[in-house]
Design an enzyme around this catalytic site. Structure first.
Site, PDB file in Angstrom:
ATOM      1  N   TRP A  61       0.843  -1.205   0.000  1.00 51.90           N
ATOM      2  CA  TRP A  61       0.000   0.000   0.000  1.00 51.90           C
ATOM      3  C   TRP A  61       0.866   1.239   0.000  1.00 51.90           C
ATOM      4  O   TRP A  61       2.042   1.195   0.366  1.00 51.90           O
ATOM      5  CB  TRP A  61      -1.034   0.001   1.132  1.00 51.90           C
ATOM      6  CG  TRP A  61      -0.559  -0.300   2.536  1.00 51.90           C
ATOM      7  CD1 TRP A  61       0.694  -0.662   2.942  1.00 51.90           C
ATOM      8  CD2 TRP A  61      -1.361  -0.275   3.722  1.00 51.90           C
ATOM      9  NE1 TRP A  61       0.727  -0.865   4.297  1.00 51.90           N
ATOM     10  CE2 TRP A  61      -0.523  -0.635   4.806  1.00 51.90           C
ATOM     11  CE3 TRP A  61      -2.697   0.010   3.982  1.00 51.90           C
ATOM     12  CZ2 TRP A  61      -0.980  -0.704   6.118  1.00 51.90           C
ATOM     13  CZ3 TRP A  61      -3.153  -0.070   5.291  1.00 51.90           C
ATOM     14  CH2 TRP A  61      -2.301  -0.434   6.340  1.00 51.90           C
ATOM     15  N   ASN A  62       0.256   2.365  -0.444  1.00 54.37           N
ATOM     16  CA  ASN A  62       0.978   3.623  -0.603  1.00 54.37           C
ATOM     17  C   ASN A  62       0.296   4.745   0.166  1.00 54.37           C
ATOM     18  O   ASN A  62      -0.908   4.677   0.422  1.00 54.37           O
ATOM     19  CB  ASN A  62       0.994   4.046  -2.078  1.00 54.37           C
ATOM     20  CG  ASN A  62       1.631   3.023  -2.970  1.00 54.37           C
ATOM     21  OD1 ASN A  62       2.771   2.615  -2.746  1.00 54.37           O
ATOM     22  ND2 ASN A  62       0.910   2.571  -3.982  1.00 54.37           N
ATOM     23  N   HIS A  69      -7.735  19.321  -6.399  1.00 51.53           N
ATOM     24  CA  HIS A  69      -8.063  19.576  -7.808  1.00 51.53           C
ATOM     25  C   HIS A  69      -6.932  19.065  -8.694  1.00 51.53           C
ATOM     26  O   HIS A  69      -6.183  19.839  -9.297  1.00 51.53           O
ATOM     27  CB  HIS A  69      -8.338  21.070  -8.019  1.00 51.53           C
ATOM     28  CG  HIS A  69      -9.525  21.525  -7.230  1.00 51.53           C
ATOM     29  ND1 HIS A  69     -10.739  21.809  -7.805  1.00 51.53           N
ATOM     30  CD2 HIS A  69      -9.697  21.671  -5.891  1.00 51.53           C
ATOM     31  CE1 HIS A  69     -11.601  22.138  -6.850  1.00 51.53           C
ATOM     32  NE2 HIS A  69     -10.987  22.063  -5.673  1.00 51.53           N
ATOM     33  N   HIS A  73     -10.974  15.465 -11.986  1.00 53.39           N
ATOM     34  CA  HIS A  73     -11.470  15.834 -10.660  1.00 53.39           C
ATOM     35  C   HIS A  73     -12.768  16.613 -10.720  1.00 53.39           C
ATOM     36  O   HIS A  73     -13.168  17.101 -11.772  1.00 53.39           O
ATOM     37  CB  HIS A  73     -10.396  16.617  -9.878  1.00 53.39           C
ATOM     38  CG  HIS A  73     -10.209  18.022 -10.331  1.00 53.39           C
ATOM     39  ND1 HIS A  73      -9.308  18.386 -11.296  1.00 53.39           N
ATOM     40  CD2 HIS A  73     -10.811  19.175  -9.944  1.00 53.39           C
ATOM     41  CE1 HIS A  73      -9.361  19.686 -11.489  1.00 53.39           C
ATOM     42  NE2 HIS A  73     -10.279  20.203 -10.675  1.00 53.39           N
ATOM     43  N   ASP A  75     -15.211  19.666  -9.131  1.00 64.58           N
ATOM     44  CA  ASP A  75     -15.235  20.973  -8.468  1.00 64.58           C
ATOM     45  C   ASP A  75     -16.583  21.136  -7.767  1.00 64.58           C
ATOM     46  O   ASP A  75     -17.637  21.126  -8.427  1.00 64.58           O
ATOM     47  CB  ASP A  75     -15.145  22.117  -9.490  1.00 64.58           C
ATOM     48  CG  ASP A  75     -13.809  22.223 -10.203  1.00 64.58           C
ATOM     49  OD1 ASP A  75     -12.834  21.587  -9.795  1.00 64.58           O
ATOM     50  OD2 ASP A  75     -13.760  22.975 -11.200  1.00 64.58           O
ATOM     51  N   HIS A  79     -15.786  25.501  -3.785  1.00 65.79           N
ATOM     52  CA  HIS A  79     -14.457  25.783  -4.340  1.00 65.79           C
ATOM     53  C   HIS A  79     -14.302  27.272  -4.649  1.00 65.79           C
ATOM     54  O   HIS A  79     -13.207  27.811  -4.537  1.00 65.79           O
ATOM     55  CB  HIS A  79     -14.259  24.947  -5.604  1.00 65.79           C
ATOM     56  CG  HIS A  79     -12.969  25.164  -6.330  1.00 65.79           C
ATOM     57  ND1 HIS A  79     -11.754  25.258  -5.702  1.00 65.79           N
ATOM     58  CD2 HIS A  79     -12.713  25.299  -7.656  1.00 65.79           C
ATOM     59  CE1 HIS A  79     -10.800  25.439  -6.600  1.00 65.79           C
ATOM     60  NE2 HIS A  79     -11.353  25.479  -7.791  1.00 65.79           N
ATOM     61  N   HIS A 208     -15.964  29.241 -13.456  1.00 71.97           N
ATOM     62  CA  HIS A 208     -15.979  28.867 -12.039  1.00 71.97           C
ATOM     63  C   HIS A 208     -16.938  29.773 -11.257  1.00 71.97           C
ATOM     64  O   HIS A 208     -17.766  29.293 -10.477  1.00 71.97           O
ATOM     65  CB  HIS A 208     -14.573  28.992 -11.427  1.00 71.97           C
ATOM     66  CG  HIS A 208     -13.670  27.836 -11.703  1.00 71.97           C
ATOM     67  ND1 HIS A 208     -12.979  27.692 -12.880  1.00 71.97           N
ATOM     68  CD2 HIS A 208     -13.321  26.773 -10.935  1.00 71.97           C
ATOM     69  CE1 HIS A 208     -12.246  26.587 -12.826  1.00 71.97           C
ATOM     70  NE2 HIS A 208     -12.431  26.004 -11.657  1.00 71.97           N
TER      71      HIS A 208
HETATM   72  C1  23J Z   1      -7.931  27.552  -8.615  1.00 73.90           C
HETATM   73  C2  23J Z   1      -7.841  28.755  -9.248  1.00 73.90           C
HETATM   74  C3  23J Z   1      -8.140  28.847 -10.581  1.00 73.90           C
HETATM   75  C4  23J Z   1      -8.564  27.717 -11.248  1.00 73.90           C
HETATM   76  C5  23J Z   1      -8.684  26.487 -10.617  1.00 73.90           C
HETATM   77  C6  23J Z   1      -8.347  26.425  -9.292  1.00 73.90           C
HETATM   78  C7  23J Z   1      -9.147  25.278 -11.334  1.00 73.90           C
HETATM   79  O1  23J Z   1      -9.189  25.212 -12.521  1.00 73.90           O
HETATM   80  C8  23J Z   1      -9.676  24.132 -10.616  1.00 73.90           C
HETATM   81  O2  23J Z   1      -9.108  23.049 -10.640  1.00 73.90           O
HETATM   82  O3  23J Z   1     -10.765  24.264 -10.051  1.00 73.90           O
HETATM   83  S1  23J Z   1      -8.972  27.821 -12.949  1.00 73.90           S
HETATM   84 MN    MN Z   2     -10.948  22.115  -9.924  1.00 69.74          MN
END
Ligand code: 23J
Ligand code: MN
Length: 258
Positions: A61-62, A69, A73, A75, A79, A208
């Site tokens: 195991w590791n 992220h 993945h 979001d 976030h 986002h």
């Molecule tokens: C943090 C800041 C900007 C971005 C992101 C994260 C992601 O793309 C993310 O993985 O949610 S653009």
């Molecule tokens: Mn993300």
């Protein structure tokens, strides 16, 4: 409930297929590069706890370390600052029903081949709907760009002196999808759900800000979207139940007609 028995029978018969929309996750997984004044995403590191040796003679195991992220993945709304006070906005509190939805796959591979900074506009969505029907509520909208074919890390991240270049959504399109179509969220083949240049947009990272401000999700670094029909597949994207988690690496599966 014959539908579940029929479902398994269709998988066994091969009339339905499982498509893995997930990239391999390991130390070579590319991570997003942010402007240098911001904290960087650390990437994946792995350390062996034991491997049939003194530290564990019969087991391997590791330990894994990474940002939430990383790679393919999820979001969660928490976030982004725009989603920070919404109910059920984090990995451990999102109702699991919301991890499953029909997939609407919008293919802009040709446009992105001509323009690495291509932004999906509302007109592209309405043109897609003329052909395939209106995007239903609680759908995953997947942007097929061909970007996952960039298996070389430099080509995938595509960083230039002005920052990264990769496709994404115009803010007005994110608003259409989140507010008027009431989708579950968007999925992309690129390292994040905003365009590479979106740090320079107003507001910065508009996809986002819009998705998460409206309680919607994101899926980044998907692959195999070319194995899906425009409509008719179902996507299951369930993040780890990280307490207060803002996102997580996950296995994204689609069920599609074979
Ligand atoms: C943090 C800041 C900007 C971005 C992101 C994260 C992601 O793309 C993310 O993985 O949610 S653009
Ligand atoms: Mn993300």
């Amino acid at each position: 409930m014959t539908v579940l028995a029929d479902f398994i029978a269709a998988l066994d018969r091969g009339t339905l297929k499982v498509v893995d929309l997930t990239q391999p996750l390991g130390p070579d997984t590319p991570v997003i590069g942010l402007p240098p004044m911001f904290a960087p995403s650390p990437g994946v590191s792995m350390e062996v706890i034991s491997r049939y040796d003194d530290k564990g003679p019969a087991w391997y195991w590791n330990t894994i370390t990474m940002g939430e992220h990383t790679g393919t993945h999820f979001d969660a709304p928490v976030h982004w600052v725009s989603g920070k006070d919404l109910p059920n906005n984090r990995c451990d509190t999102i109702p699991p029903r919301r991890f499953i939805g029909p997939a609407c796959v919008i293919d802009v591979t040709a446009e992105v081949a001509r323009d690495e900074d291509f932004l999906l506009m509302p007109e592209h969505v309405t043109a897609w709907e003329k052909q395939h029907g209106r995007i239903p509520p609680n759908a995953w909208v997947l942007l097929r760009t061909g970007w996952s074919k960039r298996t070389n890390r430099e080509r995938f991240l595509n960083v230039t002196p002005e920052g990264p270049h990769s496709p994404g959504f115009h803010r007005s399109t994110s608003e259409l999808l989140a507010k008027d179509r009431d989708i579950l969220g968007v999925g992309v083949e690129t390292v994040g759900t905003d365009a590479g240049q979106a740090g320079r947009f107003d507001p910065p990272f508009p996809n986002h800000a819009t998705m998460h401000g409206n309680g919607k999700f994101g899926l980044a670094s998907l692959c195999n979207l070319d194995q899906l029909p425009a409509t008719g597949a179902v996507v299951i994207a369930a993040p780890l139940k990280i307490v207060d988690g803002s996102g997580s690496p996950l296995r994204v599966l689609a069920i599609a007609p074979a």
